[in-house]
Structures are given as structure tokens and as C-alpha cells.
Scaffold this motif. Sequence first.
Motif, PDB file in Angstrom:
ATOM      1  N   LEU A 142       0.809  -1.212   0.000  1.00  0.00           N
ATOM      2  CA  LEU A 142       0.000   0.000   0.000  1.00  0.00           C
ATOM      3  C   LEU A 142       0.846   1.267   0.000  1.00  0.00           C
ATOM      4  O   LEU A 142       0.314   2.370   0.153  1.00  0.00           O
ATOM      5  N   GLY A 143       2.166   1.118  -0.163  1.00  0.00           N
ATOM      6  CA  GLY A 143       3.031   2.284  -0.204  1.00  0.00           C
ATOM      7  C   GLY A 143       3.093   2.991   1.137  1.00  0.00           C
ATOM      8  O   GLY A 143       2.795   2.431   2.191  1.00  0.00           O
ATOM      9  N   MET A 179       2.296  -0.473   4.612  1.00  0.00           N
ATOM     10  CA  MET A 179       1.796  -1.831   4.685  1.00  0.00           C
ATOM     11  C   MET A 179       2.386  -2.581   3.503  1.00  0.00           C
ATOM     12  O   MET A 179       2.104  -2.269   2.346  1.00  0.00           O
ATOM     13  N   VAL A 180       3.236  -3.558   3.808  1.00  0.00           N
ATOM     14  CA  VAL A 180       3.975  -4.276   2.776  1.00  0.00           C
ATOM     15  C   VAL A 180       3.218  -5.542   2.410  1.00  0.00           C
ATOM     16  O   VAL A 180       2.721  -6.266   3.277  1.00  0.00           O
ATOM     17  N   GLY A 181       3.138  -5.836   1.133  1.00  0.00           N
ATOM     18  CA  GLY A 181       2.493  -7.057   0.680  1.00  0.00           C
ATOM     19  C   GLY A 181       2.751  -7.282  -0.788  1.00  0.00           C
ATOM     20  O   GLY A 181       3.021  -6.336  -1.542  1.00  0.00           O
ATOM     21  N   SER A 206      -5.627  -6.231   5.358  1.00  0.00           N
ATOM     22  CA  SER A 206      -4.970  -6.089   6.656  1.00  0.00           C
ATOM     23  C   SER A 206      -5.462  -4.897   7.450  1.00  0.00           C
ATOM     24  O   SER A 206      -5.399  -4.901   8.688  1.00  0.00           O
ATOM     25  N   ILE A 207      -5.942  -3.869   6.770  1.00  0.00           N
ATOM     26  CA  ILE A 207      -6.371  -2.678   7.504  1.00  0.00           C
ATOM     27  C   ILE A 207      -7.870  -2.404   7.377  1.00  0.00           C
ATOM     28  O   ILE A 207      -8.375  -1.479   8.008  1.00  0.00           O
ATOM     29  N   PHE A 208      -8.577  -3.227   6.585  1.00  0.00           N
ATOM     30  CA  PHE A 208     -10.006  -2.969   6.414  1.00  0.00           C
ATOM     31  C   PHE A 208     -10.911  -4.134   6.795  1.00  0.00           C
ATOM     32  O   PHE A 208     -12.132  -4.013   6.723  1.00  0.00           O
ATOM     33  N   MET A 209     -10.341  -5.245   7.220  1.00  0.00           N
ATOM     34  CA  MET A 209     -11.160  -6.361   7.674  1.00  0.00           C
ATOM     35  C   MET A 209     -11.192  -6.377   9.197  1.00  0.00           C
ATOM     36  O   MET A 209     -10.139  -6.481   9.847  1.00  0.00           O
ATOM     37  N   PRO A 210     -12.356  -6.254   9.807  1.00  0.00           N
ATOM     38  CA  PRO A 210     -12.443  -6.313  11.269  1.00  0.00           C
ATOM     39  C   PRO A 210     -11.771  -7.571  11.809  1.00  0.00           C
ATOM     40  O   PRO A 210     -11.889  -8.649  11.226  1.00  0.00           O
ATOM     41  N   GLY A 211     -11.037  -7.405  12.900  1.00  0.00           N
ATOM     42  CA  GLY A 211     -10.325  -8.533  13.495  1.00  0.00           C
ATOM     43  C   GLY A 211      -8.860  -8.583  13.127  1.00  0.00           C
ATOM     44  O   GLY A 211      -8.065  -9.242  13.803  1.00  0.00           O
ATOM     45  N   GLN A 212      -8.479  -7.874  12.050  1.00  0.00           N
ATOM     46  CA  GLN A 212      -7.067  -7.837  11.664  1.00  0.00           C
ATOM     47  C   GLN A 212      -6.290  -6.939  12.630  1.00  0.00           C
ATOM     48  O   GLN A 212      -6.830  -5.970  13.182  1.00  0.00           O
TER      49      GLN A 212
END
Length: 528
Positions: A282-283, A431-433, A441-447
Motif C-alpha cells: 500500500l506504499g 503496509m507491505v504485501g 490487513s487494515i479494512f477487515m475487522p479482526g485484523q
Amino acid sequence: MNTHLKLFSGFAKGAVIAISAFALTPFPALAQDAAVVVGWESTVDTLNPAVSALRDVAPIDNNIFDTLVWVTPDFKITPDLATSWDISDGGKLYTFKLRQDVTFHDGTPFNAAAVVANFEYIANADSKARSAVGTLGPCLTAKAVDEFTVQIICKEPHAPLLLGLGTPYLAIQSPAAIKKYGTELGLHPTGTGPFVFSSYKPNQNVVLTRNDKYTWNPPALNFKGPPKIASLTFQIVPNDQARVSQFMAGQSQAMNRTPGVYWNSLKSNPKSAQLPVPISGLGIFVELNAARFPTDDVAVRKAIQYSVDKKGVVQLAASGVFPIANTPLMKGMVGYDPSLEDLYPYDPKKADELLVGAGWKKNVDFWEKDGKRLTLRLTVISTRPAYVRIAEAMQEYLRKAGMEVQIEQQALSAWFAAGIAGEFSLTPMQMVGIDPSVINSIFMPGQYMYWNKYTNTDLEALLARGMAEFDENTRVATYKKAQRLVMDSAVLMPIHRNVDLMTLSSKLKGVTYSAGGFQYFGAATLAE
């Protein structure tokens, strides 16, 4: 479905190396007992790859450990500890054939049982695994079929698994070390990689030595045998000027995160070479908190986006060396959507219109609503100078737009705590991927990094669908829709592409990296 032949064939076609030029020029003498020092900006939280949450620890681990697959910088999946693989049962069963000649640094043999032990360790809540758990998703179970065949079993189809298995976060650790060291495993990292852990002094250095028994190099690297470098030291030097001075004085042979002004000035220096390492994902971006006043107002979030000139921020923070980013997924990744590039241009007038339309009024210098000033809490990691400079540059633009900005520099642990608790308005991060599912990783609840607290059932459904979809065209369409929802909600503000600007001594050759931007010194040489 057997994907090994299809995925590996692309690598094989591109693996031919032109060698005729070398025949005309004698090789320089190599320092066989060379000690290489790397000036490294970031501190270390833990050297346990399953537990570390820091991108800049992963390159260190990338030299200690091996992974089941090696993913090339152009995202081709090639063999590493696994020689081949097969996907079946609709994407829920992955079967791997393993190398039979590999030994961990502590003498433990590598086999299917070792892989199973790693999965059991990651799945155990007491291990406190972070990135590894998120990367594996529903695939937390492994079973040994025979000594050198292992199956990974997923509760549901999980398309990102193969790419994820090539990241250092899923590096294979010695099962004997896992059992012996327990919670202290991060102080005794034990892998099968080209370098052996020697010592770690907090906030000072990590020292690695050559693994003289190393013969199972990833084929994609076209390098066979132990490293030519005898020792590799990551010298932790967070201060930019000190890191540059160390390199210029010859006390290090490489440095990462070269400050922009020095990157520009060193281009013409014959004693140095430059290696820009692209970090996919995500840069560098700013996350906006959708659950805290005043950024719980979508009009405020959009006004923030229109109020910041990204080119100006990159110029102020990094001498303009990084290309700006306007989309969540970086250009070149599966799912990148060019239609989002012009969504939020620098337009202060548009920002004013949005705020007025949402009931905000400007009282002399600052916007107010219902007796409350538009005050933003901008948290930033104190040990990351680049983030601090971005925060300061943003502060200037937002103040001009009538928004009060309070910058809070925090130690890493405090920053994580504030993020989890939602005690921020804005925070710059990375956020590296290597798979588009990094956005989950940043938009799914529970992550672990679900800090923005933005809820949208349509977005969650799209992200879940993208994880289970194996057809690339369908995946691309799914993640484009997801990114559109993210950008329409204005909870993520891309700033610039993420690149680790490595400066090397001109005598240091062969430094490379795996997909995602994880530096690797196992094939490097140092001329005398």
C-alpha cells in the motif's frame, strides 16, 4: 490443478543471463573473508519472523531464514525449500514436495515435520504471531504426508497463500529452537538461510556469520553455495546524518533509507552505487480514523485529502525523490486501478466547499462545528524520521486549510497501543504485501492493523471474495471495486510509493531482494 509448471515456466524463460561481456573483462579480486556492515535505519522489535510486525526486520530475517517458495521481484513464484507444489480441492489443499538436503543452523534436519511444527507454532495464540497469522488466513493447518511431502489445509479457498509463503514473515524456523527457546525465540533466530545468527545488541546491531554448509540456494538467484561474505552486520543507525557520515567514512559498505538530499547528490559519486528497492503493498500512506471526532465525518476526511499537496509533501520530506501515490495498491501490483489516480487532486477550494456543506464554519483561522474546533491528532513513530517529516509537511498544509494539527511523536510500542485503541486522527504508515489482499490487513475487522474502524459490509464482502478467487481477471475486478469504496470513504490517503533507497559501495555487488522489497545478501560479493 497443478500450478507449479505454469508459474515456474515464466521464471525459466527469463533466467538466461548474458555472460559474454564478462569474458572480455577480468573479474576483480574478491575479499573471501569480507565483513560487510549495513547502516540500518530501523530498530528491531524481535527477530522472530512470525511475531515481528516491522517491515524493516523482515530483510534481516530474509538472510537468516529460507521460505518454502522464493518470489522474484516481478512476482514469479519459484522453488526454494519446496521443489514443487499442487493446488487441489477447489483451492483448499496445497501439497508441497520438499528439498531433502537442508539442515537448520542448529543441526536439526529440515523435513515435513519441521513445516508442521512451524504451522502449529504460528496457530498457537500464545505465540502472539502477527503478520504470519494474517498471511496464512484460513490455512493454519499443516500435515506431513511423508518425510518430505507436506500438505497445507485451508478451511476455505485462499488464493494469496503461495505468494505469502515467499515472504520472510512465513520463514521456516527450527522446530528444536521453537521448543527450546519459547518466548525467547526472537533472541535466538534459527533458520536454514545463508547466514547464521551470531549476536544482537538492542538499538546497536545484529551480527550474522556465513553458513558454510549452505548449498540449497533458491534457483532463481543463479548463485550456488555459501555466501562470499564472511559476516554481515546490520548496524542500527536511526539518525540520517549519522548513517550517511558512517557510509561516507567507509565504516559501512551499504546503507538503507538514504535521505533524499543525499540520494540526489550521490548519484554522480563513482565510489557508490544505488539500489532503489521497490516495496510493494500500500506504499506510504496516512490512515484516517473513521470512529473518532472529527475524522468520523466523511466530509472532514475528504477535505483533508483535497487540502494536502502530495508533491509538496514529498519535496519537503524527501527532496522529491519518491513518485507520489494516489491509489491504495501500488502501480505494478495485481489489482492496481489507474482510474483512481485523479480522485483527490490538490484543491483547497473543494475542501472548503465540503466543510461548509457539512455544517462547519470558519472562526478566523480554524473550522468549528457545534462549538468544537477541527483539531487533528497526528501520531507518528518518533524513530522514523521520514514519517516525522511527512507529518510536519502535512501539518503545514492542513493548518493553511484551517485545521489545527497536533503532532505527537511516539515510541513504537506507544504508537501501536494508540493505534489499537483508536487514539489518533491521522497516522502515517506503510503496509507491505505482494498480493492485493494486503488491503485486507487494515479494512477487515479482526485484523491486527484494523485501526481506522471503518465499517462497510459491501467492502468486507469484496475483500473476502478476493481472498477466495483464483481467476486473476475476476480478482482484479474485485479489488478494483474494493479500492473504489476505500477511496470514496476517504479513510486512506496514499502519499508516495514505498522505495528503500539503498546506497552501496561500488565494490559491493550482487545485493538483491525478493518480492515485496526484502534485501538479500546471500549472493553478494565484495571486491578487495
